[in-house]
Design an enzyme around this catalytic site. Structure first.
Site, PDB file in Angstrom:
ATOM      1  N   LYS A  81      -0.553   4.935   2.870  1.00  0.00           N
ATOM      2  CA  LYS A  81       0.895   4.773   2.984  1.00  0.00           C
ATOM      3  C   LYS A  81       1.635   5.811   2.138  1.00  0.00           C
ATOM      4  CE  LYS A  81       0.754   0.416   1.798  1.00  0.00           C
ATOM      5  NZ  LYS A  81      -0.717   0.211   1.757  1.00  0.00           N
ATOM      6  N   THR A  82       1.188   6.000   0.906  1.00  0.00           N
ATOM      7  CA  THR A  82       1.832   7.006   0.051  1.00  0.00           C
ATOM      8  C   THR A  82       1.636   8.402   0.617  1.00  0.00           C
ATOM      9  OG1 THR A  82       1.452   5.622  -1.900  1.00  0.00           O
ATOM     10  CG2 THR A  82       1.940   7.936  -2.288  1.00  0.00           C
ATOM     11  N   ASP A 126       7.561   2.006  -2.939  1.00  0.00           N
ATOM     12  CA  ASP A 126       6.285   1.308  -2.813  1.00  0.00           C
ATOM     13  C   ASP A 126       6.459  -0.168  -3.188  1.00  0.00           C
ATOM     14  OD1 ASP A 126       3.624   1.039  -2.250  1.00  0.00           O
ATOM     15  OD2 ASP A 126       2.905   1.932  -4.110  1.00  0.00           O
ATOM     16  N   THR A 175       2.218  -4.188   1.114  1.00  0.00           N
ATOM     17  CA  THR A 175       0.931  -4.784   1.449  1.00  0.00           C
ATOM     18  C   THR A 175       1.119  -6.192   1.999  1.00  0.00           C
ATOM     19  OG1 THR A 175       0.731  -5.561  -0.841  1.00  0.00           O
ATOM     20  CG2 THR A 175      -0.320  -3.460  -0.293  1.00  0.00           C
ATOM     21  N   ARG A 234      -9.506   5.371   0.248  1.00  0.00           N
ATOM     22  CA  ARG A 234      -9.506   5.466  -1.222  1.00  0.00           C
ATOM     23  C   ARG A 234     -10.859   5.060  -1.785  1.00  0.00           C
ATOM     24  NH1 ARG A 234      -4.773   2.442  -3.548  1.00  0.00           N
ATOM     25  NH2 ARG A 234      -3.702   4.426  -3.210  1.00  0.00           N
TER      26      ARG A 234
END
Length: 362
Positions: A81-82, A126, A175, A234
Site C-alpha cells: 500500500k505504501t 496510513d 488494514t 514484505r
C-alpha cells in the site's frame, strides 16, 4: 479489543515485529524497503486488477491536466500500500507527504498538514481508520470541497474561518476497511483491495530483490522462500535477507533450495510459513485439547501468550491456511492441522475427545 487505544496496538505491533514472519515493518524493513520499492506501475509486481484500474485513473487525470481522484487502498500489512502511494505520486509527477492516522489526534493537526500542501501534492495517510473523529469530520470537507473551517476562539465567541486548499490527492491506507465510516469511504474516487500474492508472484519479487541486493539465487531457491512467505512481499524480502546471511556464512553465498530450507529451519519457519508461535498454538490445540473446541482464553494460557496476541497475531494466518477454525463453542483444529504436525486425530465420539470438548467448549 479497542483499536482506539494506542497502548494495546503498540503491544501487538511489538509482538508481531519480533517475528520473522510478522507482516508489520520494523526498523530494518523500513530502511531496506526504501531501496527495494518499485518506482512505477510497470515495475510493480502482482495486484494485477488494482494496478490496471489505478493505471487508468492516473492516465486519465494526466490527460485532463487535473489531480488524481482520492484513492483508498485496503488490505493486510506488507502487500504494497505504501509503495503504491509513492508510485501514484511519481506517476503524477507530484511530491508526497506521508503521515498516519494515529499521529492525527486533533483537528488542528490535520488542518496544519492540509494548509501546507502544494497544488497536486499527494497526501498519504496510513492506518486512516485510526484517525480521531474530529479530524475525520474535517477531512470530509477537505476531500470534497478542498476547504477546511479553522475554529478561532472558544465558547460562544468562537469563529469559523474558511481556509481554501489547493487541489490535492489523498491516498488512504487501511488494514481494516470495515472500520471506516461510510461518509469517509464514499469520498474516495477509487478503492482498491490488495490481495495476498500467489507463490509465482512472490518468486518474481524475490528474484527482483535478489538482483538489487546482489544476491545469487536459483529458481528453486526462490520458490522455496516464496512458499514460506505467507503471500506477503514484505515477509518474502525479510526471509530472503536471512537466507542470504546463512548462505554467506555457511555456504558459498548462492541460495539453493537446500540452503534456503536449512536457513529457515534455523529461524523456525516451516514449509508452510508457520513459526514457533503458530506451531505452539496448533500443538496446544491438538495435544492438550484433542483438537478442540477450546476457548480462546484457555488456549492463550496454554501457549503462555496474551489472549490478544493469539487472536490478532497467530490466528489470522492459521485460519486463512485452513488449519484452525473459529466456532461459537471455541477454536477447532481442522484435519489439515493434524496432517501438518504429523499427528493422528482421535476417533470421533471417543472418551478423550468428548471429555475435552465438554470441559473446554465454553
Amino acid at each position: 479489543m479497542n483499536w482506539e487505544d494506542g497502548s494495546d496496538t503498540a503491544d501487538l505491533s511489538a509482538t508481531a515485529g519480533d517475528r520473522l514472519v510478522g507482516a508489520d515493518a520494523d526498523g530494518e524493513d523500513t530502511a531496506v524497503e526504501a531501496a527495494l520499492r518499485p518506482k512505477d506501475l510497470e515495475e510493480f509486481v502482482g495486484q494485477e486488477k488494482v494496478r490496471e484500474q489505478l493505471d487508468l485513473v492516473l492516465r486519465a487525470a494526466r490527460a485532463r491536466g487535473a489531480t488524481a481522484d482520492h484513492v483508498l487502498l485496503s488490505g493486510a500489512p506488507g502487500l504494497g500500500k505504501t509503495t503504491l502511494s509513492m508510485i501514484i505520486a511519481a506517476e503524477m509527477g507530484a511530491p508526497i507527504r506521508i503521515t498516519s492516522g494515529p499521529a492525527i489526534q486533533h483537528a488542528g493537526d490535520l488542518a496544519a498538514i492540509l494548509s501546507s500542501l502544494q497544488e497536486g501534492e499527494v497526501l498519504f495517510l496510513d492506518e486512516i481508520h485510526r484517525m480521531s473523529r474530529p479530524a475525520e469530520e474535517m477531512l470530509y470537507m477537505a476531500m470534497e470541497d478542498f476547504r477546511v473551517d479553522v475554529i478561532v476562539g472558544k465558547g460562544p465567541g468562537a469563529t469559523a474561518i474558511p481556509l481554501e486548499l489547493p487541489p490535492f490527492t489523498l491516498v488512504g491506507a487501511t488494514t481494516r476497511a470495515g472500520l471506516l465510516p461510510p461518509p469517509l469511504r464514499d469520498r474516495f474516487g477509487f478503492t482498491g483491495h490488495m490481495e495476498f500474492y500467489e507463490p509465482s508472484e512472490l518468486e518474481r519479487v524475490i528474484h527482483r530483490s535478489a538482483r538489487l541486493l546482489d544476491v545469487e539465487i536459483d529458481t528453486a531457491g526462490a520458490a522455496e522462500i516464496a512458499g514460506r512467505s505467507r503471500g506477503t512481499p514484505r515477509i518474502a524480502n525479510r526471509l530472503l535477507r536471512r537466507v542470504r546471511d546463512y548462505a554467506q556464512v555457511k555456504a558459498d553465498g548462492v541460495i539453493t533450495p537446500e540452503i534456503a530450507s536449512m536457513a529457515l529451519a534455523v529461524y523456525e519457519v516451516d514449509a508452510r510459513g508457520l513459526d514457533r508461535l503458530d506451531r505452539a498454538v496448533l500443538q496446544a490445540l491438538l495435544k492438550l485439547f484433542g483438537g478442540g473446541p477450546v476457548g480462546l482464553s484457555t488456549l492463550a494460557v496454554a501457549v503462555g501468550e496474551e489472549r490478544e496476541t493469539v487472536e490478532e497475531v497467530a490466528e489470522p494466518f492459521l485460519v486463512r491456511e485452513g488449519l484452525l477454525a473459529r466456532t461459537p463453542r471455541g477454536r477447532v483444529a481442522t484435519p489439515a492441522a493434524w496432517a501438518h504436525l504429523g499427528l493422528v486425530p482421535p476417533q470421533q465420539g471417543g472418551a478423550a475427545g468428548s471429555g475435552q470438548q465438554g470441559l473446554f467448549g465454553a
